[in-house]
Write an enzyme that holds these catalytic residues in place. Structure first.
Site, short mmCIF file in Angstrom:
data_model
loop_
_atom_site.label_atom_id
_atom_site.label_comp_id
_atom_site.label_asym_id
_atom_site.label_seq_id
_atom_site.Cartn_x
_atom_site.Cartn_y
_atom_site.Cartn_z
N ARG A 40 0.85 -1.18 0.00
CA ARG A 40 0.00 0.00 0.00
C ARG A 40 0.89 1.24 0.00
NH1 ARG A 40 -5.18 -1.30 -1.42
NH2 ARG A 40 -5.73 -3.27 -0.44
N GLU B 48 -4.41 6.94 -7.80
CA GLU B 48 -4.50 5.98 -8.90
C GLU B 48 -5.76 6.24 -9.71
OE1 GLU B 48 -4.21 2.06 -7.17
OE2 GLU B 48 -2.17 2.41 -6.45
N HIS C 140 -0.66 -1.05 -10.32
CA HIS C 140 -1.43 -1.75 -9.28
C HIS C 140 -2.02 -3.05 -9.84
CE1 HIS C 140 -3.77 -1.01 -5.28
NE2 HIS C 140 -3.44 -2.28 -5.43
#
Length: 334
Positions: free
Chosen positions: A245, A273, A292
Site C-alpha cells: 500500500r 491511482e 497496481h
C-alpha cells in the site's frame, strides 16, 4: 427461474477471470442447496428480487452495505468478497445483523510475492537504469553509471511485515539463497527462525539491506512507516519495493531520494491511482512501475474465485470458514 439465494455482484469480465466453469457450477449447486438459484449482475441495483438472497458475492466497486442497502436483504448470512480488503463497503450494520464476512486475499499472495521478487531481482541487477539508458540514449554502456550489480545469493533482503504476501515473498527469496531480515513486532525469534529469517528492528534492516520489500498492514502506526529519515538509512545503491500500500511509504520523501539517484525502487501502488500522466515517477530512470496489477495473474484470479466458491459452500454446509473477517480486523485493511 427461482429467486436467487446466491447473488454475485461481479462484472462479466471479472467473473470470467475469477470463476472457472467448475467453480461457477459449485456456486450454482450451492445456491440450489440453499433453496434457490444463482444470479450474477453488474451492479447491485440490477438485482430486482433480493428477498431470498443468503449469500452476496462481491467485487470491487460494490455499494457500501449500510442499513438502507441491507434492508433489501432480510435473509443475508454471508458476504464473500473476491478481493482482499472489504473495508470500503463493509459496515457495522453487517456485523450487528450477524452476517459473516469473508474474502479471497490469500489467493493474491503468490502473485504479489512474485512481482515483489521480480522487482527485487531487477533492482539488484540494475535493470531499470540500464534499460532506460539504452532506450533513451545512444551509448552502449557507460561504465559505472548503473551502479554495482548484485546477485540475490547471500544478499541481505529486508521483509517488512510477515503478512500473507510477506511470507510468500520471504519463501521465494529464501529459495534463491537470500539472507532475509524480518521486521515485524508481532513475530518472535522462534517464529522468525521457522520462517528462515533474522528478526531485526526497522532501522537495522534499512541500514543492512540491499533491497527492502514492504508488506506491512495498513494501521495508523504504519502510516509513512518509510519516510525521509528511514530512506536516508538505506545504503547507496539499495532498492525499495512496494507492492503493498502507498500508505506505508511517504511518496514525496521517496521521490526526493530517487531524484538523487542514490537508491532505486519498484512500485505497484500509489497515493493517487491511476497514476497521473505528469507524475514525476514516470520520468525517473531508476524506477520500475506497474499499475497496481501485482495480483492480476490468471492463476491468482482463479485462486480467488476458488476460495470464494469454497467459502460459500462451507457456509451452506454449516462449516467454519477459512478466511472470515472480524470487525476488529477491518482496521488492518487498506
Amino acid at each position: 427461474m427461482s429467486a436467487p439465494t446466491v447473488l454475485a455482484v461481479v462484472s462479466a469480465a471479472l467473473a470470467a477471470e475469477f470463476f472457472s466453469p467448475a467453480d461457477e457450477a459449485r456456486l450454482r449447486e450451492t445456491a440450489a442447496a440453499l433453496g434457490g438459484g444463482f444470479l450474477r449482475v453488474e451492479r447491485l441495483a440490477d438485482a430486482e428480487d433480493t428477498s431470498a438472497v443468503r449469500v452476496l458475492v462481491t467485487s470491487w466497486g460494490i455499494d457500501r452495505l449500510d442499513e438502507d442497502v441491507l434492508a433489501r436483504f432480510p435473509r443475508l448470512g454471508l458476504v464473500a468478497h473476491t478481493g482482499a480488503t472489504v473495508k470500503p463497503f463493509v459496515t457495522d450494520a453487517l456485523f450487528e445483523r450477524g452476517v459473516v464476512v469473508t474474502q479471497a486475499g490469500a489467493g493474491m499472495a503468490r502473485s504479489v510475492g512474485e512481482v515483489s521478487l521480480a522487482f527485487t531481482l531487477a533492482l539488484l541487477h540494475r535493470v531499470p537504469t540500464m534499460h532506460n539508458s539504452l532506450r533513451d540514449g545512444p551509448a552502449w554502456h557507460d561504465e559505472g553509471s548503473a551502479g554495482v550489480q548484485h546477485e540475490i545469493l547471500d544478499a541481505p533482503i529486508a521483509v517488512i511485515g510477515a503478512s500473507r504476501t510477506g511470507r510468500a515473498y520471504l519463501a521465494m527469496i529464501r529459495a534463491l539463497g537470500a539472507r532475509p531480515l524480518l521486521v515485524d513486532p508481532t513475530i518472535g525469534a522462534e517464529e522468525a527462525a521457522e520462517l528462515g529469517a533474522e528478526p531485526v528492528g526497522l532501522d537495522e534492516a534499512l541500514r543492512r539491506a540491499l533491497v527492502v520489500a514492504v508488506h506491512a498492514p495498513t494501521l495508523p502506526e504504519t502510516h509513512h512507516l518509510i519516510g525521509a529519515r528511514e530512506l536516508a538509512l538505506l545504503p547507496d545503491g539499495a532498492g525499495l519495493v512496494n507492492t503493498a500500500r502507498s500508505w506505508l511509504v511517504d511518496e514525496q520523501a521517496l521521490l526526493a531520494e530517487l531524484r538523487t539517484g542514490r537508491i532505486a525502487a519498484g512500485i505497484d501502488v500509489f497515493d493517487e491511482e491511476p497514476l497521473g500522466a505528469d507524475s514525476p515517477f514516470r520520468r525517473l530512470p531508476n524506477v520500475l512501475l506497474t499499475p497496481h496489477r501485482a495480483a492480476g495473474t490468471r492463476e491468482g484470479r482463479l485462486r480467488q474465485g476458488r476460495i470464494v466458491a469454497e467459502e460459500v459452500e462451507a457456509f451452506a454446509l454449516g462449516r467454519p470458514l477459512a478466511h472470515a473477517v472480524t470487525r476488529s480486523q477491518l482496521s488492518t485493511m487498506g
